[in-house]
Design an enzyme around this catalytic site. Structure first.
Site, PDB file in Angstrom:
ATOM      1  N   ARG A 176       0.750  -1.181   0.012  1.00 35.37           N
ATOM      2  CA  ARG A 176      -0.075  -0.102   0.109  1.00 35.37           C
ATOM      3  C   ARG A 176       0.972   1.216  -0.017  1.00 35.37           C
ATOM      4  O   ARG A 176       2.110   1.081   0.133  1.00 35.37           O
ATOM      5  CB  ARG A 176      -0.997   0.020   1.072  1.00 35.37           C
ATOM      6  CG  ARG A 176      -0.733  -0.746   2.341  1.00 35.37           C
ATOM      7  CD  ARG A 176       0.262   0.050   3.165  1.00 35.37           C
ATOM      8  NE  ARG A 176       0.113   1.181   3.331  1.00 35.37           N
ATOM      9  CZ  ARG A 176       1.233   2.086   3.713  1.00 35.37           C
ATOM     10  NH1 ARG A 176       2.409   1.787   3.583  1.00 35.37           N
ATOM     11  NH2 ARG A 176       0.960   3.476   3.913  1.00 35.37           N
TER      12      ARG A 176
ATOM     13  N   ALA B  97       0.953   5.382  -1.997  1.00 38.52           N
ATOM     14  CA  ALA B  97       0.761   5.477  -3.555  1.00 38.52           C
ATOM     15  C   ALA B  97       1.950   4.792  -4.153  1.00 38.52           C
ATOM     16  O   ALA B  97       1.699   4.310  -5.419  1.00 38.52           O
ATOM     17  CB  ALA B  97       0.540   7.072  -3.562  1.00 38.52           C
TER      18      ALA B  97
ATOM     19  N   ARG C  40      -7.292  -0.522  -6.794  1.00 37.82           N
ATOM     20  CA  ARG C  40      -7.660   0.548  -6.038  1.00 37.82           C
ATOM     21  C   ARG C  40      -7.747   1.631  -6.583  1.00 37.82           C
ATOM     22  O   ARG C  40      -7.078   2.189  -7.445  1.00 37.82           O
ATOM     23  CB  ARG C  40      -6.552   0.748  -4.741  1.00 37.82           C
ATOM     24  CG  ARG C  40      -6.610  -0.413  -3.771  1.00 37.82           C
ATOM     25  CD  ARG C  40      -5.612   0.200  -2.557  1.00 37.82           C
ATOM     26  NE  ARG C  40      -6.119   0.805  -1.591  1.00 37.82           N
ATOM     27  CZ  ARG C  40      -5.557   1.392  -0.629  1.00 37.82           C
ATOM     28  NH1 ARG C  40      -4.354   1.081  -0.577  1.00 37.82           N
ATOM     29  NH2 ARG C  40      -6.139   2.184   0.215  1.00 37.82           N
TER      30      ARG C  40
ATOM     31  N   GLN D 130      -2.038   2.503   9.958  1.00 41.42           N
ATOM     32  CA  GLN D 130      -0.665   2.580   9.311  1.00 41.42           C
ATOM     33  C   GLN D 130       0.362   3.315  10.150  1.00 41.42           C
ATOM     34  O   GLN D 130       1.360   3.050  10.027  1.00 41.42           O
ATOM     35  CB  GLN D 130      -0.898   3.362   7.897  1.00 41.42           C
ATOM     36  CG  GLN D 130      -1.682   2.347   7.106  1.00 41.42           C
ATOM     37  CD  GLN D 130      -3.055   2.815   6.841  1.00 41.42           C
ATOM     38  OE1 GLN D 130      -3.728   3.127   7.943  1.00 41.42           O
ATOM     39  NE2 GLN D 130      -3.621   2.694   5.815  1.00 41.42           N
TER      40      GLN D 130
ATOM     41  N   ASP E  92      -1.578  10.650  -2.036  1.00 42.95           N
ATOM     42  CA  ASP E  92      -2.156   9.713  -2.920  1.00 42.95           C
ATOM     43  C   ASP E  92      -2.555  10.493  -4.469  1.00 42.95           C
ATOM     44  O   ASP E  92      -2.335   9.627  -5.367  1.00 42.95           O
ATOM     45  CB  ASP E  92      -3.125   9.098  -2.367  1.00 42.95           C
ATOM     46  CG  ASP E  92      -2.882   8.110  -1.277  1.00 42.95           C
ATOM     47  OD1 ASP E  92      -2.799   8.652  -0.267  1.00 42.95           O
ATOM     48  OD2 ASP E  92      -2.488   6.868  -1.414  1.00 42.95           O
TER      49      ASP E  92
ATOM     50  N   ASN F  44      -5.102  12.541   0.687  1.00 45.04           N
ATOM     51  CA  ASN F  44      -4.304  11.846   1.415  1.00 45.04           C
ATOM     52  C   ASN F  44      -5.184  11.037   2.444  1.00 45.04           C
ATOM     53  O   ASN F  44      -6.319  11.234   2.513  1.00 45.04           O
ATOM     54  CB  ASN F  44      -3.147  12.513   2.111  1.00 45.04           C
ATOM     55  CG  ASN F  44      -2.013  11.632   2.592  1.00 45.04           C
ATOM     56  OD1 ASN F  44      -1.440  10.713   2.009  1.00 45.04           O
ATOM     57  ND2 ASN F  44      -1.936  11.915   3.880  1.00 45.04           N
ATOM     58  N   LYS F  45      -4.511  10.165   2.966  1.00 44.04           N
ATOM     59  CA  LYS F  45      -5.445   9.524   4.086  1.00 44.04           C
ATOM     60  C   LYS F  45      -6.332  10.184   5.019  1.00 44.04           C
ATOM     61  O   LYS F  45      -5.993  11.097   5.353  1.00 44.04           O
ATOM     62  CB  LYS F  45      -4.425   8.594   4.801  1.00 44.04           C
ATOM     63  CG  LYS F  45      -4.945   7.727   5.903  1.00 44.04           C
ATOM     64  CD  LYS F  45      -5.773   6.665   5.713  1.00 44.04           C
ATOM     65  CE  LYS F  45      -5.034   5.765   4.293  1.00 44.04           C
ATOM     66  NZ  LYS F  45      -6.046   4.906   3.556  1.00 44.04           N
TER      67      LYS F  45
HETATM   68  O1  MRU Z   1      -4.393   3.269   2.250  1.00 44.06           O
HETATM   69  P1  MRU Z   1      -3.126   3.405   1.967  1.00 44.06           P
HETATM   70  O2  MRU Z   1      -2.280   2.735   3.125  1.00 44.06           O
HETATM   71  O3  MRU Z   1      -2.404   3.169   0.809  1.00 44.06           O
HETATM   72  O4  MRU Z   1      -2.607   5.099   2.119  1.00 44.06           O
HETATM   73  C1  MRU Z   1      -1.447   5.616   2.261  1.00 44.06           C
HETATM   74  C2  MRU Z   1      -1.516   7.093   2.496  1.00 44.06           C
HETATM   75  O5  MRU Z   1      -2.560   7.805   2.397  1.00 44.06           O
HETATM   76  C3  MRU Z   1      -0.142   7.773   2.584  1.00 44.06           C
HETATM   77  O6  MRU Z   1      -0.147   8.877   3.516  1.00 44.06           O
HETATM   78  C4  MRU Z   1       0.013   8.028   1.132  1.00 44.06           C
HETATM   79  O7  MRU Z   1       0.013   7.183   0.093  1.00 44.06           O
HETATM   80  C5  MRU Z   1       1.504   8.460   0.855  1.00 44.06           C
HETATM   81  S1  MRU Z   1       2.364   7.447   0.355  1.00 44.06           S
HETATM   82  C6  MRU Z   1       3.850   7.998   0.183  1.00 44.06           C
END
Ligand code: MRU
Length: 364
Positions: free
Chosen positions: A53, A55, A90, A203, A244, A254-255
């Protein structure tokens, strides 16, 4: 990055030349397990089920998934099927469709028998390039941390708040938001990281705290709602998060929970930076709220939580009433106006269309 003294990346072609290996991130921090991806479906499932996981790593896995498909069958039908299956793995991280476009451009003009070797070469290039981009982000961002340290004028650590995991586990190596932190720490600048737990998938707890710990970077896990309080009390010098999908005008997806941290940082005059390698920028859109598809994930990620019991065995427990209704939006959008700067591989720029297109004139 090193795990117990051994250098690892998050994805690599196996020695057999027939498969790809990854670290299964669903088992961290309790188990470090390497898993083999033997075909296209393994790659699709690894992305959808979040064994990989983040991006940039989603982008690299996508490229290797195309290679696995071409290794089995280099025909036009097989290529089309592989592109379609991966496209739906995704929806939010733009690196996935970016990698598909890269692979498609490299492979479509070729004869079927030439596609597997070309796919391998392009996937390897994407993988190596990700390391270079993240390392450069680390160089630019660590300068920022160093400047902040100099301006503070004492030996107190620079307190940096981050959300989710944008470390080496989210990329091939180094990370995006964490690369500046690793480089600053390695250069002897005292840093301390506030790690948002990042429910529902944790995470922060499971991945960010684990990798910072392995690198020896001082860090403290906090609950997702604590950041604003720490900011009000002068305990955060800056925030750095990943992305992302960043629009051409600097809106950042982002998350989930990133937006609330940006609001709190804005209210407290705390710089809020986003580390964005260029493959995470979607040059085709400019309105993050209107144009980005937010992934909706399984309600079980909210209703249940996994962890280690006192006897060291692992367990998953339910944390809501039976039959509870839940909703699981996995990402949110932080409007550009709340972002102090975007740390790219070419340098740091303002979060707006003009600054981004000056930094990347080929996309202007
Ligand atoms: O759902 P995920 O764990 O894939 O989400 C990741 C994030 O939101 C990270 O903060 C984002 O991808 C940046 S990764 C360098």
């Amino acid at each position: 990055m090193k795990v117990d003294g051994k250098h690892y990346r998050t994805i690599w072609p196996s020695k057999t030349g027939q498969t790809v290996e990854i670290i299964d991130q669903t088992r961290l921090p309790f188990e470090f397990k390497i898993v083999e991806l033997a075909n296209l479906d393994d790659a699709v499932n690894a992305i959808a089920d979040m064994l990989v996981r983040g991006a940039p790593l989603i982008g690299a896995t996508t490229a290797w998934g195309i290679w696995l498909a071409m290794l089995a069958d280099g025909s036009d039908t097989s290529l089309k099927q592989a592109l379609d299956k991966l496209r739906n793995a995704r929806p939010t991280a733009v690196n996935l469709s970016w990698a598909l476009a890269q692979m498609s451009t490299a492979l479509k003009p070729l004869k079927p028998e030439d596609r597997s070797a070309a796919a391998y070469a392009r996937a390897l290039e994407i993988t190596e390039n990700d390391v270079i981009l993240c390392s450069s982000i680390g160089d630019h961002g660590s300068q920022l941390i160093s400047d902040t340290h100099a301006a503070k004028g004492n030996d107190e650590p620079i307190n940096i708040l981050t959300h989710c995991n944008a470390g080496w586990l989210a990329t091939v190596d180094w990370g995006t938001a964490l690369a500046p932190i690793y480089k600053a720490h390695d250069a002897g600048i005292p840093v301390h990281v506030w790690v948002d737990e990042t429910r529902p998938r944790s995470q922060g707890n499971f991945l960010t705290a684990w990798e910072l710990q392995h690198h020896g970077v001082p860090n403290t896990v906090i609950v997702d709602n604590a950041g604003g309080h720490l900011m009000q009390n002068g305990e955060v010098d800056m925030c750095i998060v990943g992305t992302d999908r960043t629009t051409a005008s600097g809106d950042v997806c982002n998350k989930i929970g990133t937006y609330l941290k940006a609001l709190a940082a804005h209210d407290n005059n705390i710089p809020f930076y986003v580390a964005a390698p260029s493959p995470s920028i979607d040059w085709t859109i400019s309105d993050g709220l209107a144009e980005i598809t937010i992934e909706q994930r399984d309600h079980r990620e909210i209703s249940h939580i996994a962890g280690k019991l006192n006897n060291d065995s692992l367990a998953t427990v339910q944390v809501v009433p039976d039959n509870c209704s839940t909703r699981n939006d996995a990402f949110d959008v932080t409007p550009a106006r709340f972002i102090s700067g975007i740390i790219t591989e070419r340098g740091i720029c303002a979060a707006n269309q003009r600054a981004l297109s000056t930094m990347f004139p080929e996309h202007a």
